[in-house]
Design a protein around this motif. Structure first.
Motif, PDB file in Angstrom:
ATOM      1  N   VAL A 184      30.308  77.465 -12.787  1.00 14.24           N
ATOM      2  CA  VAL A 184      31.631  77.937 -13.200  1.00 14.24           C
ATOM      3  C   VAL A 184      32.691  76.916 -12.800  1.00 14.24           C
ATOM      4  O   VAL A 184      33.602  76.589 -13.574  1.00 14.24           O
ATOM      5  N   SER A 185      32.571  76.404 -11.567  1.00 11.33           N
ATOM      6  CA  SER A 185      33.535  75.408 -11.095  1.00 11.33           C
ATOM      7  C   SER A 185      33.469  74.149 -11.959  1.00 11.33           C
ATOM      8  O   SER A 185      34.499  73.571 -12.330  1.00 11.33           O
ATOM      9  N   GLU A 230      36.518  72.575 -14.230  1.00  9.23           N
ATOM     10  CA  GLU A 230      36.980  71.188 -14.119  1.00  9.23           C
ATOM     11  C   GLU A 230      36.893  70.486 -15.465  1.00  9.23           C
ATOM     12  O   GLU A 230      37.785  69.711 -15.826  1.00  9.23           O
ATOM     13  N   GLY A 231      35.836  70.749 -16.208  1.00  8.64           N
ATOM     14  CA  GLY A 231      35.692  70.164 -17.536  1.00  8.64           C
ATOM     15  C   GLY A 231      36.808  70.590 -18.459  1.00  8.64           C
ATOM     16  O   GLY A 231      37.338  69.787 -19.226  1.00  8.64           O
ATOM     17  N   LEU A 232      37.194  71.851 -18.397  1.00  8.38           N
ATOM     18  CA  LEU A 232      38.293  72.335 -19.240  1.00  8.38           C
ATOM     19  C   LEU A 232      39.622  71.704 -18.832  1.00  8.38           C
ATOM     20  O   LEU A 232      40.440  71.364 -19.691  1.00  8.38           O
ATOM     21  N   ALA A 259      39.667  68.285 -20.182  1.00 11.83           N
ATOM     22  CA  ALA A 259      39.884  68.331 -21.626  1.00 11.83           C
ATOM     23  C   ALA A 259      41.352  68.585 -21.937  1.00 11.83           C
ATOM     24  O   ALA A 259      41.905  67.978 -22.871  1.00 11.83           O
ATOM     25  N   GLN A 260      42.004  69.477 -21.173  1.00  8.84           N
ATOM     26  CA  GLN A 260      43.432  69.747 -21.384  1.00  8.84           C
ATOM     27  C   GLN A 260      44.255  68.490 -21.123  1.00  8.84           C
ATOM     28  O   GLN A 260      45.167  68.161 -21.895  1.00  8.84           O
ATOM     29  N   GLN A 261      43.958  67.774 -20.037  1.00  2.00           N
ATOM     30  CA  GLN A 261      44.692  66.547 -19.732  1.00  2.00           C
ATOM     31  C   GLN A 261      44.473  65.501 -20.825  1.00  2.00           C
ATOM     32  O   GLN A 261      45.404  64.793 -21.225  1.00  2.00           O
TER      33      GLN A 261
END
Length: 164
Positions: A23-24, A28-30, A33-35
């Protein structure tokens, strides 16, 4: 429910830890991706703004102008490099014969192989005619040489000021 042994509890803790790590990692991947999306949007906006100031038609016309200027420059250089009154059918052997004849004529003019501008003057010695005294040699009494001189008679440079 039967009691769970130590190995079972350990396996459940490992599974729970694994699930939390997954989950962590996904969170972090999301965030990454947002950045990345934010950076791409910013770059896209900047590129669009820059493209408004740079027009392909302007670049093409500037390139065409540069080509024309280069062509004119080439024409100018060719024009300046033209030869005047030189026939197209020059015989090199004839030219070499003329050059040899000129060299032979110059050889008979002066017996020595030293050009006239390098030969010593044949004018009378003007210093002897003026009856000037000889230049003083050595040191003048009462005068001290304050500054050291190098082998050419120039003031020597102090060693401390030399860089090296």
């Amino acid at each position: 429910m039967p009691p769970i042994g130590y190995e079972g509890q350990r396996d459940m803790l490992y599974n729970q830890t694994y699930n939390l790590d997954q989950v962590s990692f996904a969170a972090e991947g999301l965030k990454d991706a947002q950045q990345t999306m934010t950076a791409l949007k910013t770059a896209n906006k900047e590129l669009k703004g820059m493209m408004k100031t740079v027009k392909i038609q302007d670049i093409d016309s500037m390139q065409d102008e540069m080509m024309e200027l280069m062509d004119v420059s080439t024409e100018i250089q060719e024009s300046l490099g033209r030869s005047y009154n030189v026939p197209d059918d020059i015989d090199e052997e004839e030219l070499m014969g003329e050059l040899d004849a000129l060299e032979a004529d110059m050889g008979t003019e002066s017996e020595s192989s030293v050009p006239s501008y390098l030969q010593p003057d044949k004018e009378p010695d003007l210093d002897a005619e003026l009856n000037l005294p000889a230049a003083p040699m050595g040191h003048v009494p009462g005068r001290q040489n304050v500054q050291a001189e190098d082998e050419l008679g120039l003031p020597s440079v102090p060693r401390a000021s030399l860089r090296g």
